[in-house]
Scaffold this active site. Structure first.
Site: not given
Ligand code: AMP
Length: 547
Positions: A439, A444
């Site tokens: 992250k 992501w």
């Protein structure tokens, strides 16, 4: 309503009864711990299973009792699967690669009554012995002549079943009787148990060959390299007899040369297992300059199959299918057989289609949800946590309410912990384990995608991408790699190699060379252990003047 169809409960023993009748020439070939290659047909196996069932009832095993196994893939382990379930007890497979504390926890939690152990694993049991529950009876899976030194009171398997009748009046069990128990390796907290039923097991055995059509051919051999202690060897001890295939059981030796020899000698058509094993076989194939005779089908699952691996096997004439699944699901949830429209497609398109986890199997539903639990469309783009529902999915963990509460949603779906997208054809793309995603700055990065790209560099033999803490971005990806030879490309070279597939900010911040990567008890790369090993690691950018 009158005149409705009969109801017959689904029972595991009926699979073997069918195989013994319909596929009497097929059976089980086992590379045994004793060092020999043992053969027995399904009719012979059914006879021995009946003998074992008599022995088990003679030892006082009752409906619902847990009978543990600590064993590699072999015919005796197979016999236990069927005899234990056949009399209504639960076959609890233990993973010998687990840590001592985990094994002790699992045996106590499952409240096992008997423990059947392969001869070479007896020392492991001797080590556990002081902390094992009293009254746990030990049976060694061998004959009297080859019994190792064992603790007092241990029984010998062949002695136990010798002289017992070779037929058994199998009870008419309700199909929701528990039949098998397998604990997940548990990356955090205690291992959790998935309790399979006769119904879920028989349905799974029928669903998988219906979808994974390339692998199942009556009269051919199938090799489960995936262990029988890892989710029932992905169901092969059930699907193989059902479809008339001979099971080739590899025993404890899963290195490339041993597998090559066994496959070559038996003419194995289809082989199933995790990617790390197939990397070993590939090296042996290259050393020999040919594939094992008869080999044509490879099923890769347990973690994402790297594109380079798919390409390498396909180039050597082996059809590769990826499967996705988990312990909580019996385990197969998707299969990698391509739709017919790919028949004439060029290699590039076919390989790309094979890089995803495949299409959902019949009998299972997928949904993906965002962080708030809102359903996302199956458009191939929207990405969220994957939930599953079906007759082969657990409804909760075995005797574990806390874990059950965490895993099941309000609609009764099971949360897989995988982050995925699904397209309109039910095709699944696993982006990552939720806990392995990197992250960075609120976005992501898929570690699987980065690993795939890195592995396509010839200097990289194996690799893993892990998230490392960063004060500004939260986490940044680091590539940990094992070199295939002497060459060690610099980070910049890897960036150049991977750049086409990623935005610059997604590329790893560092490249760390290691001699080998840690594996989990089921043979996958253990990112948990890797992260622990890198506890003191600091990203180059944060190393002050030293970088
Ligand atoms: P286990 O219960 O030990 O079999 O592990 C199940 C997990 O393995 C899944 O939740 C996935 O994270 C991973 N897995 C299994 N098959 C695949 C696959 N084909 N691609 C990516 N991840 C996979």
């Amino acid at each position: 309503m009158q005149g409705l169809m009969m109801h017959r409960d689904l029972r595991i023993i009926d699979i073997l009864r069918h195989a013994a009748e319909a596929h009497g020439d097929a059976g089980i070939v086992s590379a045994r711990v004793e060092g020999d290659l043992h053969r027995q047909s399904y009719p012979q196996t059914l006879g021995r299973v009946a003998q074992l069932a008599h022995a088990l009832t003679g030892l006082g095993v009752k409906t619902g009792d847990r009978v543990a196994t600590l064993a590699w893939n072999g015919h005796r382990h197979f016999e236990l699967y069927y005899a234990v379930a056949g009399i209504g007890a639960v076959c609890h497979t233990l993973n010998p690669r687990l840590a001592r504390e985990q094994l002790l926890y699992i045996i106590a939690h499952a409240d096992d009554r008997l423990l059947f152990v392969d001869a070479d694993l007896v020392p492991l049991v001797v080590d556990l012995l002081p902390d094992l529950p009293e009254g746990l009876r030990l049976v060694v899976l061998t004959d009297r002549a080859r019994m190792p030194e064992t603790p007092h009171g241990a029984l010998c398997y062949e002695e136990l079943i010798a002289g017992q009748p070779a037929t058994y009046d199998w009870p008419d069990l309700p199909e929701d009787t528990a039949s098998g128990l397998c604990y997940t390796s548990g990356t955090t907290g205690h291992p959790k148990g998935a309790l399979y039923s006769h119904r879920s097991t028989v349905l799974h055995a029928m669903q998988v060959p219906l979808c994974q059509t390339s692998s199942f051919r009556a009269g051919h051999c199938v090799l489960p390299v995936v262990p029988m202690f890892h989710v029932n060897a992905w169901g092969l001890p059930y699907t193989a007899p059902l479809t008339g295939m001979t099971l080739v059981m590899p025993g404890p030796n899963l290195d490339g040369p041993s597998l090559f020899r066994l496959m070559d000698g038996e003419g194995v058509w289809s082989a199933w297992g995790v990617p790390t094993v197939w990397a070993g076989l590939l090296s042996e194939i290259d050393a020999q300059g040919r594939i094992p005779q008869g080999f044509g089908d490879l099923v890769v699952g347990g973690s994402a199959a790297p594109r380079v691996m798919i390409e390498a096997y396909e180039a050597r004439g082996v059809n590769v299918a990826q499967a996705w699944g988990m312990t909580e699901m019996s385990p197969i949830g998707s299969h990698g057989v391509l739709p017919p429209r790919y028949d004439g497609a060029d290699d590039e398109d076919r390989i790309t289609a094979k890089c995803c986890a495949g299409r959902r199997i019949f009998g299972l539903d997928f949904k993906i949800v965002d962080d708030d639990g809102t359903r996302l469309p199956h458009d191939g783009d929207a990405t969220g946590e994957l939930y599953v529902r079906g007759s082969t999915v657990i409804s909760g963990y075995f005797e574990n309410e806390d874990a059950t509460r965490m895993a099941m949603d309000a609609e009764g779906w099971f949360g897989t912990g995988d982050v995925a997208s699904v397209d309109s054809e039910g095709r699944l793309v696993i982006r990552d384990r939720a806990k392995d995603l990197v992250k960075s700055g609120g976005e992501w990065i898929s570690s699987i995608d980065l690993e795939n790209a890195a592995l396509s560099h010839p200097a990289i033999a194996a690799c893993a991408v892990v998230a490392m803490p960063h004060p500004k971005w939260d986490e940044r990806p680091v590539l940990v790699a094992v070199a295939s030879g002497a060459e060690r490309p610099a980070l910049e070279e890897m960036h150049a190699h991977m750049a086409g597939h990623f935005a610059h900010w997604q590329l790893p911040d560092d490249l760390v060379w290691v001699e080998e990567l840690p594996l989990t008890a089921t043979g996958k790369i253990s990112k948990l252990t890797l992260r622990q090993r890198m506890a003191d690691y600091v990203l180059p950018e944060l190393r002050g003047g030293a970088a």
